[in-house]
Design a protein around this motif. Structure first.
Motif, mmCIF file in Angstrom:
data_model
loop_
_atom_site.group_PDB
_atom_site.id
_atom_site.type_symbol
_atom_site.label_atom_id
_atom_site.label_comp_id
_atom_site.label_asym_id
_atom_site.label_seq_id
_atom_site.Cartn_x
_atom_site.Cartn_y
_atom_site.Cartn_z
ATOM 1 N N ASP A 1 31.187 -74.793 -41.024
ATOM 2 C CA ASP A 1 32.101 -72.879 -41.692
ATOM 3 C C ASP A 1 32.256 -72.648 -39.298
ATOM 4 O OD1 ASP A 1 32.424 -72.199 -43.759
ATOM 5 O OD2 ASP A 1 29.844 -70.869 -42.910
ATOM 6 N N SER A 2 31.511 -73.183 -39.106
ATOM 7 C CA SER A 2 32.188 -72.949 -37.547
ATOM 8 C C SER A 2 32.922 -73.845 -36.674
ATOM 9 C CB SER A 2 30.257 -73.603 -36.071
ATOM 10 O OG SER A 2 30.887 -72.948 -34.823
ATOM 11 N N SER A 3 33.325 -75.249 -37.377
ATOM 12 C CA SER A 3 33.727 -76.328 -36.949
ATOM 13 C C SER A 3 35.397 -75.810 -37.695
ATOM 14 C CB SER A 3 33.702 -77.603 -37.440
ATOM 15 O OG SER A 3 32.557 -78.105 -36.654
ATOM 16 N N PHE A 4 35.518 -75.018 -38.780
ATOM 17 C CA PHE A 4 36.212 -74.274 -39.685
ATOM 18 C C PHE A 4 37.172 -73.184 -38.772
ATOM 19 C CE2 PHE A 4 38.551 -71.859 -42.511
ATOM 20 C CZ PHE A 4 39.458 -72.444 -42.295
ATOM 21 N N GLU B 1 32.761 -72.598 -51.141
ATOM 22 C CA GLU B 1 33.022 -71.929 -49.931
ATOM 23 C C GLU B 1 33.490 -73.486 -49.276
ATOM 24 O OE1 GLU B 1 30.884 -71.283 -46.174
ATOM 25 O OE2 GLU B 1 29.576 -70.791 -48.145
ATOM 26 N N ILE B 2 33.080 -74.803 -49.507
ATOM 27 C CA ILE B 2 33.159 -75.702 -48.965
ATOM 28 C C ILE B 2 34.733 -76.530 -49.662
ATOM 29 C CG2 ILE B 2 33.254 -78.704 -49.408
ATOM 30 C CD1 ILE B 2 30.336 -78.311 -49.803
ATOM 31 N N VAL B 3 34.742 -76.144 -50.939
ATOM 32 C CA VAL B 3 36.554 -76.535 -51.408
ATOM 33 C C VAL B 3 37.142 -75.176 -50.861
ATOM 34 C CG1 VAL B 3 38.067 -75.969 -53.595
ATOM 35 C CG2 VAL B 3 36.016 -77.573 -53.572
ATOM 36 N N THR B 4 36.990 -74.441 -50.622
ATOM 37 C CA THR B 4 38.132 -73.391 -49.923
ATOM 38 C C THR B 4 37.939 -73.672 -48.650
ATOM 39 O OG1 THR B 4 37.120 -71.034 -50.685
ATOM 40 C CG2 THR B 4 38.114 -71.084 -48.144
ATOM 41 N N ILE B 5 36.831 -74.518 -47.435
ATOM 42 C CA ILE B 5 37.429 -75.117 -46.081
ATOM 43 C C ILE B 5 37.982 -75.795 -47.249
ATOM 44 C CG2 ILE B 5 36.349 -76.664 -44.497
ATOM 45 C CD1 ILE B 5 34.040 -74.634 -44.763
ATOM 46 N N LEU B 6 38.378 -77.277 -47.287
ATOM 47 C CA LEU B 6 39.190 -78.130 -47.531
ATOM 48 C C LEU B 6 40.608 -77.715 -47.659
ATOM 49 C CD1 LEU B 6 36.911 -80.696 -50.349
ATOM 50 C CD2 LEU B 6 38.136 -81.301 -47.995
ATOM 51 N N VAL C 1 42.467 -63.432 -40.246
ATOM 52 C CA VAL C 1 42.313 -64.185 -41.452
ATOM 53 C C VAL C 1 41.243 -65.187 -41.419
ATOM 54 C CG1 VAL C 1 43.456 -66.375 -41.447
ATOM 55 C CG2 VAL C 1 43.619 -64.776 -43.445
ATOM 56 N N MET C 2 41.087 -65.535 -40.036
ATOM 57 C CA MET C 2 39.805 -66.191 -39.840
ATOM 58 C C MET C 2 38.895 -65.081 -39.772
ATOM 59 S SD MET C 2 40.799 -69.373 -40.156
ATOM 60 C CE MET C 2 39.075 -70.214 -39.618
ATOM 61 N N SER C 3 38.567 -64.140 -38.773
ATOM 62 C CA SER C 3 37.360 -63.621 -39.076
ATOM 63 C C SER C 3 36.770 -63.132 -40.728
ATOM 64 C CB SER C 3 37.882 -61.921 -38.187
ATOM 65 O OG SER C 3 38.297 -61.921 -36.836
ATOM 66 N N TYR C 4 38.202 -62.856 -41.462
ATOM 67 C CA TYR C 4 38.169 -62.135 -43.149
ATOM 68 C C TYR C 4 37.337 -64.024 -43.685
ATOM 69 C CZ TYR C 4 40.671 -58.436 -42.122
ATOM 70 O OH TYR C 4 41.584 -56.971 -41.504
ATOM 71 N N TYR C 5 37.373 -64.703 -42.947
ATOM 72 C CA TYR C 5 36.819 -65.691 -43.851
ATOM 73 C C TYR C 5 35.161 -66.086 -43.239
ATOM 74 C CZ TYR C 5 34.621 -70.619 -44.513
ATOM 75 O OH TYR C 5 33.976 -71.441 -45.016
ATOM 76 N N VAL C 6 34.651 -65.682 -41.896
ATOM 77 C CA VAL C 6 33.863 -65.839 -41.608
ATOM 78 C C VAL C 6 32.927 -64.755 -42.394
ATOM 79 C CG1 VAL C 6 32.089 -64.561 -39.495
ATOM 80 C CG2 VAL C 6 34.036 -66.791 -39.276
ATOM 81 N N ASN D 1 44.552 -82.100 -35.296
ATOM 82 C CA ASN D 1 45.026 -82.907 -36.366
ATOM 83 C C ASN D 1 43.743 -84.371 -36.716
ATOM 84 O OD1 ASN D 1 47.321 -83.063 -37.160
ATOM 85 N ND2 ASN D 1 48.260 -84.946 -35.849
ATOM 86 N N GLU D 2 42.848 -84.250 -35.591
ATOM 87 C CA GLU D 2 41.791 -84.704 -35.548
ATOM 88 C C GLU D 2 40.147 -84.200 -36.182
ATOM 89 O OE1 GLU D 2 41.415 -86.556 -31.535
ATOM 90 O OE2 GLU D 2 41.198 -87.804 -31.931
ATOM 91 N N ARG D 3 40.709 -82.765 -35.409
ATOM 92 C CA ARG D 3 40.189 -81.486 -35.760
ATOM 93 C C ARG D 3 39.742 -82.280 -38.061
ATOM 94 N NH1 ARG D 3 36.982 -77.979 -33.056
ATOM 95 N NH2 ARG D 3 37.092 -77.762 -30.430
ATOM 96 N N GLU D 4 40.888 -82.222 -37.785
ATOM 97 C CA GLU D 4 41.328 -81.600 -39.719
ATOM 98 C C GLU D 4 40.037 -82.962 -40.916
ATOM 99 O OE1 GLU D 4 44.747 -81.769 -42.788
ATOM 100 O OE2 GLU D 4 45.286 -82.734 -41.089
ATOM 101 N N ALA D 5 41.073 -83.930 -39.624
ATOM 102 C CA ALA D 5 40.672 -85.123 -40.102
ATOM 103 C C ALA D 5 38.736 -85.231 -40.414
ATOM 104 C CB ALA D 5 40.653 -86.006 -39.686
ATOM 105 N N ALA D 6 38.281 -84.471 -39.077
ATOM 106 C CA ALA D 6 36.419 -84.164 -39.127
ATOM 107 C C ALA D 6 35.844 -83.558 -40.086
ATOM 108 C CB ALA D 6 35.821 -83.976 -37.595
ATOM 109 N N ILE D 7 36.333 -82.701 -40.376
ATOM 110 C CA ILE D 7 36.367 -81.334 -41.218
ATOM 111 C C ILE D 7 36.130 -81.602 -42.535
ATOM 112 C CG2 ILE D 7 36.480 -78.931 -42.015
ATOM 113 C CD1 ILE D 7 37.320 -78.452 -38.996
ATOM 114 N N GLU D 8 37.526 -82.742 -42.738
ATOM 115 C CA GLU D 8 37.291 -82.938 -44.556
ATOM 116 C C GLU D 8 36.565 -84.526 -45.155
ATOM 117 O OE1 GLU D 8 41.582 -84.366 -44.686
ATOM 118 O OE2 GLU D 8 42.526 -82.690 -45.197
#
Length: 224
Positions: free
Chosen positions: A13-16, A79-84, A134-139, A53-60
């Motif tokens: 969550d934090s990384s996202f 939650e994980i699917v949402t992040i993906l 929108v990121m605040s709403y996610y948190v 791009n690197e952050r996306e790859a690491a989170i995925e």
């Protein structure tokens, strides 16, 4: 096992959310570089695009590993699917910021339309705010708040339509403004697309919270 899962999910969550804030700042910087005709700033945005791009790859990668290792169900899986899903949207937003920066470098010393550039600056501020919200709403896991993003995207659509009208009128009145006006249309389109992506993330937040798939990008959100 549950404690380890919760800790890893919190890190995910934090990384996202951190990636979301970086993306918002990048978008804002890209628009400001364009209206300030700051080619040096635009080059920095392009050169740093790989970081998003690197952050996306690491989170995925982390998301897939957690699914395989813990086999989460119900709300945890959502939650994980949402992040993906959402992290790929953030990466596309970063691509649009890079496109804006590329346009900044391409534009040469042509006549400018101050009014339209101010409008584009306001659009950049609005869409960057939308990304942060929108990121605040996610948190906060706030589905109702996420749905309000659609109203702001509609406002962004209206602003983009005004940029289009003013740019076209300027081209009709002064042929020397054609190059600048064409670039304004392109930039407004990039910003509008980022707004649409923001509502895509809002839709996934609603899914995360409720399990329901909704549509927040109705057909009236158009530009050209």
């Amino acid at each position: 096992m549950r404690r380890l899962f919760d800790e890893e999910l919190a890190d995910l969550d934090s990384s996202f959310t951190e990636m979301g804030e970086i993306t918002a700042k990048t978008i804002q910087a890209a628009v400001q570089s364009f209206i300030n005709h700051d080619r040096e700033g635009a080059h920095k945005i392009i050169n740093n695009d790989f970081k998003i791009n690197e952050r996306e790859a690491a989170i995925e990668k982390k998301s897939f590993e957690m699914i395989a290792l813990y086999q989460p169900v119900t709300t945890d899986l959502r939650e994980i699917v949402t992040i993906l899903k959402a992290v790929s949207v953030l990466e596309r937003m970063g691509d649009q910021a890079r496109n804006i920066a590329t346009s900044t470098i391409r534009v040469k010393g042509t006549k400018h339309i101050k009014k339209v550039e101010e409008q584009l600056g306001e659009m950049g501020e609005l869409v960057a705010q939308m990304v942060s919200e929108v990121m605040s709403y996610y948190v906060q896991n706030e589905a109702l708040g996420a749905e309000t993003i659609a109203a702001k995207n509609h406002e962004l659509s209206n602003n983009a339509a005004q940029v289009r009208t003013d740019s076209v009128n300027a081209m009709k009145e002064d042929a020397q403004l054609v190059d600048s006006a064409a670039d304004y249309l392109v930039i407004a389109g990039y910003i509008k697309r980022i707004g649409d992506y923001t509502t895509d993330i809002a839709e996934w937040i609603v899914y995360k919270r409720t399990g329901k798939i909704i549509e927040l990008n109705p057909g009236y959100n158009y530009f050209i």
